[in-house]
Design a protein around this motif. Sequence first.
Motif, short mmCIF file in Angstrom:
data_model
loop_
_atom_site.label_atom_id
_atom_site.label_comp_id
_atom_site.label_asym_id
_atom_site.label_seq_id
_atom_site.Cartn_x
_atom_site.Cartn_y
_atom_site.Cartn_z
N THR A 1 4.38 37.98 48.42
CA THR A 1 4.43 38.95 49.51
C THR A 1 5.42 38.38 50.52
O THR A 1 5.43 37.17 50.74
N ARG B 1 8.46 24.56 36.75
CA ARG B 1 9.75 24.44 37.45
C ARG B 1 9.59 23.89 38.86
O ARG B 1 10.51 23.88 39.63
N VAL C 1 10.30 32.74 33.61
CA VAL C 1 9.05 32.09 34.07
C VAL C 1 8.03 32.11 32.94
O VAL C 1 7.34 31.12 32.67
N ALA D 1 -3.60 26.63 50.80
CA ALA D 1 -3.12 25.41 50.15
C ALA D 1 -1.70 25.12 50.61
O ALA D 1 -0.97 26.05 50.98
N ALA E 1 5.49 43.98 45.32
CA ALA E 1 5.01 43.35 44.07
C ALA E 1 3.51 43.59 43.91
O ALA E 1 3.03 43.86 42.81
N GLY F 1 0.16 30.93 41.51
CA GLY F 1 -0.48 31.57 40.35
C GLY F 1 -0.74 30.56 39.24
O GLY F 1 -1.83 30.52 38.66
N ILE G 1 -5.18 32.47 49.34
CA ILE G 1 -4.93 31.08 48.99
C ILE G 1 -4.74 30.26 50.25
O ILE G 1 -4.01 30.66 51.16
N ASN H 1 9.02 37.93 35.44
CA ASN H 1 10.26 37.20 35.16
C ASN H 1 10.15 36.53 33.78
O ASN H 1 9.34 35.62 33.59
N ASP I 1 3.81 37.41 34.13
CA ASP I 1 4.85 37.31 35.16
C ASP I 1 5.97 38.28 34.78
O ASP I 1 6.31 38.43 33.60
N GLY J 1 3.85 31.95 39.61
CA GLY J 1 4.63 31.08 40.49
C GLY J 1 3.82 29.85 40.83
O GLY J 1 2.84 29.52 40.16
N ARG J 2 4.20 29.19 41.91
CA ARG J 2 3.53 27.94 42.28
C ARG J 2 2.02 28.15 42.46
O ARG J 2 1.21 27.39 41.94
N1 NAD Z 1 3.55 28.79 48.40
C1 NAD Z 1 2.62 28.52 49.30
O1 NAD Z 1 2.58 27.44 49.93
C2 NAD Z 1 1.52 29.52 49.57
C3 NAD Z 1 0.41 29.11 50.30
C4 NAD Z 1 -0.60 30.02 50.57
C5 NAD Z 1 -0.46 31.33 50.12
N2 NAD Z 1 0.64 31.72 49.40
C6 NAD Z 1 0.73 33.11 48.96
O2 NAD Z 1 0.55 33.17 47.54
C7 NAD Z 1 1.29 34.27 47.01
C8 NAD Z 1 2.14 33.77 45.86
O3 NAD Z 1 3.02 32.76 46.36
P1 NAD Z 1 3.84 31.75 45.42
O4 NAD Z 1 4.28 30.66 46.32
O5 NAD Z 1 3.09 31.45 44.20
O6 NAD Z 1 5.08 32.67 45.06
P2 NAD Z 1 6.20 32.39 43.95
O7 NAD Z 1 7.39 33.12 44.41
O8 NAD Z 1 6.26 30.93 43.64
O9 NAD Z 1 5.61 33.09 42.64
C9 NAD Z 1 5.38 34.44 42.50
C10 NAD Z 1 5.54 34.80 41.02
O10 NAD Z 1 5.18 36.15 40.86
C11 NAD Z 1 6.10 36.76 39.96
N3 NAD Z 1 6.12 38.21 40.19
C12 NAD Z 1 6.81 38.91 41.13
N4 NAD Z 1 6.53 40.22 41.00
C13 NAD Z 1 5.67 40.34 39.97
C14 NAD Z 1 5.04 41.43 39.35
N5 NAD Z 1 5.22 42.69 39.80
N6 NAD Z 1 4.23 41.19 38.27
C15 NAD Z 1 4.04 39.94 37.82
N7 NAD Z 1 4.62 38.87 38.36
C16 NAD Z 1 5.41 39.07 39.44
C17 NAD Z 1 7.43 36.08 40.24
O11 NAD Z 1 8.32 36.19 39.15
C18 NAD Z 1 6.97 34.64 40.51
O12 NAD Z 1 6.99 33.87 39.33
C19 NAD Z 1 2.08 34.86 48.18
O13 NAD Z 1 1.39 35.95 48.74
C20 NAD Z 1 2.11 33.72 49.19
O14 NAD Z 1 2.24 34.19 50.51
C21 NAD Z 1 1.62 30.83 49.10
#
Ligand code: NAD
Length: 453
Positions: free
Chosen positions: A100, A59, A49, A170, A112, A26, A168, A46, A44, A23-24
Motif C-alpha cells: 500500500t 532477495r 518474485v 515489524a 493492489a 508476506g 503488521i 510478479n 505474487d 514481499g518482505r
Molecule cells: N516493510 C516494512 O517494514 C513494513 C512494516 C509494517 C507494515 N508493512 C506493510 O506491509 C505491506 C507489505 O509490505 P512489504 O514491505 O512486504 O512490501 P513489498 O513491496 O516488499 O512486497 C509486496 C509484494 O506484493 C506483490 N504484489 C503487488 N501487487 C500484488 C497483487 N495484486 N497480487 C499479488 N501480489 C502483489 C509485489 O510483487 C511484492 O512482491 C504494506 O502494506 C506495508 O505498508 C511493511
Amino acid sequence: MSPKELEEGLKSGEIPISVMGLGRMGLATACLFLDVGAKILGVDSNRRVVEMAASGKVRFTEVGVERILKTALDEGRFKATDKPTDVIPETPIIMIVVPTSVDSRNRPDYSAVEKVCRQIGRRIQEGSLVILDSTVGVGTTEDLVIASLEAASGYRAGKEFGVVYSPIRASEGSVLKDLKNYPRILAATDTRSLQAASTLFRAIGVDRIIHTSSFKTVETEKLFENVYRDVVLALTNELAAFCENAGLDYSEVREMCNSQPFCHLLLPGAWVGGGCIPVNPHFLIEAGEYNNSKLRLVKLARKLNDQLLSHTIRLVVKSLRAAGRSIRRARIAVFGASYKANVKNLAYSPIHLLVERLSKKGAEVRVYDPFFTSEELRRSGLPAARGVKGTLEGVDLLLITVAHDEFKTLNLRNASRLMRKSAVVIDCGNVLNPRKVEEEKLVYRRLGRGVQG
Ligand SMILES: NC(=O)c1ccc[n+]([C@@H]2O[C@H](COP(=O)([O-])OP(=O)(O)OC[C@H]3O[C@@H](n4cnc5c(N)ncnc54)[C@H](O)[C@@H]3O)[C@@H](O)[C@H]2O)c1
C-alpha cells in the motif's frame, strides 16, 4: 471447528493458508507459519518474485527467512504461483500482504489491495477467513476490502465468510522476531473470525493478542505508531539543527535529556526513508480531511522530514567550503544507499535524489553500500566504484548516510591514506569516533554537532 482442531489442522498442513504478496512482509509471514509445520500457497503478481520464492531464494536480508523457506520447499509445504485463482478455492485462510503506498500527490494508493480482494471474492469458498495485514487508512477495511470481497463473491462478511484486520508491526531486519514478539492487534467482522485468527497467531508463538472494538480503531492505531515516529524524528532533527547552529553537540545534550524516563529523543539522520514512515502519515492526513481534523503537526513533521536531504546537502557544501574546497568538481564518496541501517532496500531511499542533486552542483559522486554489489548499485542507476578502496580513492569528502554496522569498523588510517589530504568526513550515521577521525588528519562533521569558534 474448535481452536484445538484449527491449530492441529494448521500444524499438520491439513488446513493450508494462502499468502497474497510475497514481499518482505508476506514471505516473512509465510515463514512464521511454515516454521510450525503449516502448508502455504504463496501468490505474487510478479513472476520473478514467484520464481525466486519457488527456488528458495530471498532477495532481501531477513534473519531466518531463507532457512525456513528451504526446509518447507524440501518438505513440499510451500508453493508459489502468480495465479490466485488456482489457490484461493484450495485455502480456507487467506492472508493479504500486498503493498500500500501513495501516488505522486501523496494520495493513498490501495490498488493492489483492491485487486486481490476482487480476485479473492471471485473464488472464495463459504466459511473462509480473510486476514488483511497490509497497512491501510481509516475506514479502508470496511469501505474497500469488505465491500470488494462482498461485491465479487455475493456473500456477506461476518456471515458466509469472515474478515480480520491485523496490521503488521515489524521493522525490516528483525521481521520474524518482531512478528512473534510484538502484541498482535485484531479486529474482526464476527467473534468466530476473531477467535480463529487469535488461534492462528498464538500457534506461531505470538504471546499477546489484543482484541479491539472496531476496524477503524486498529487502522488508526497502526497509523498513529508511524506518525509518532515521524513526529519524534522531525523534533529530533530540528533540535539537532539548533545544536549545529549553536556550536553545541546534540548527542551530548540528548544523552542528558534521555537520562530521565519521559524523554526519548532519537539520533538525527540524513533522511527519513522506507515504505512506512514517509507514506503512512498521508493515510491519516487523508482521513483527517473527511472529519475536519487539521493534523497540523503531522503535516509539518512530514514536510520537515522530507526536507532533511536538503539540510544534509547544505552541510556537505558548507563543510567543503570550510575546508577551502568547492562543491564544483569535488569528489564525494557516499557510504550507504539503503533507506536505513543494516537492510538491503533501496525502496523509498532518497539516495538517487542525493546523487542527482550533488551531481547537479558539479560534484563527482560514487556510492558504496556493503549490502549491494557495485553491479547491483550500477543497475539501479547509481554511480558505484569497486568496494571501499575504489570508492574512497582521491575523494574530498566522505558522506556516511546510514549506520550500517560495517561502517563502524572502517579502517580510518587506510581511509585517510586513500582520501585527499585533510578530506572531510560527514557522519550522518553517528558511527565513527570524532577523536579517532581527527587523529587521522581528517575533518569530522556530524549532524547536530556545531563547530565552535
Ligand atoms: N516493510 C516494512 O517494514 C513494513 C512494516 C509494517 C507494515 N508493512 C506493510 O506491509 C505491506 C507489505 O509490505 P512489504 O514491505 O512486504 O512490501 P513489498 O513491496 O516488499 O512486497 C509486496 C509484494 O506484493 C506483490 N504484489 C503487488 N501487487 C500484488 C497483487 N495484486 N497480487 C499479488 N501480489 C502483489 C509485489 O510483487 C511484492 O512482491 C504494506 O502494506 C506495508 O505498508 C511493511
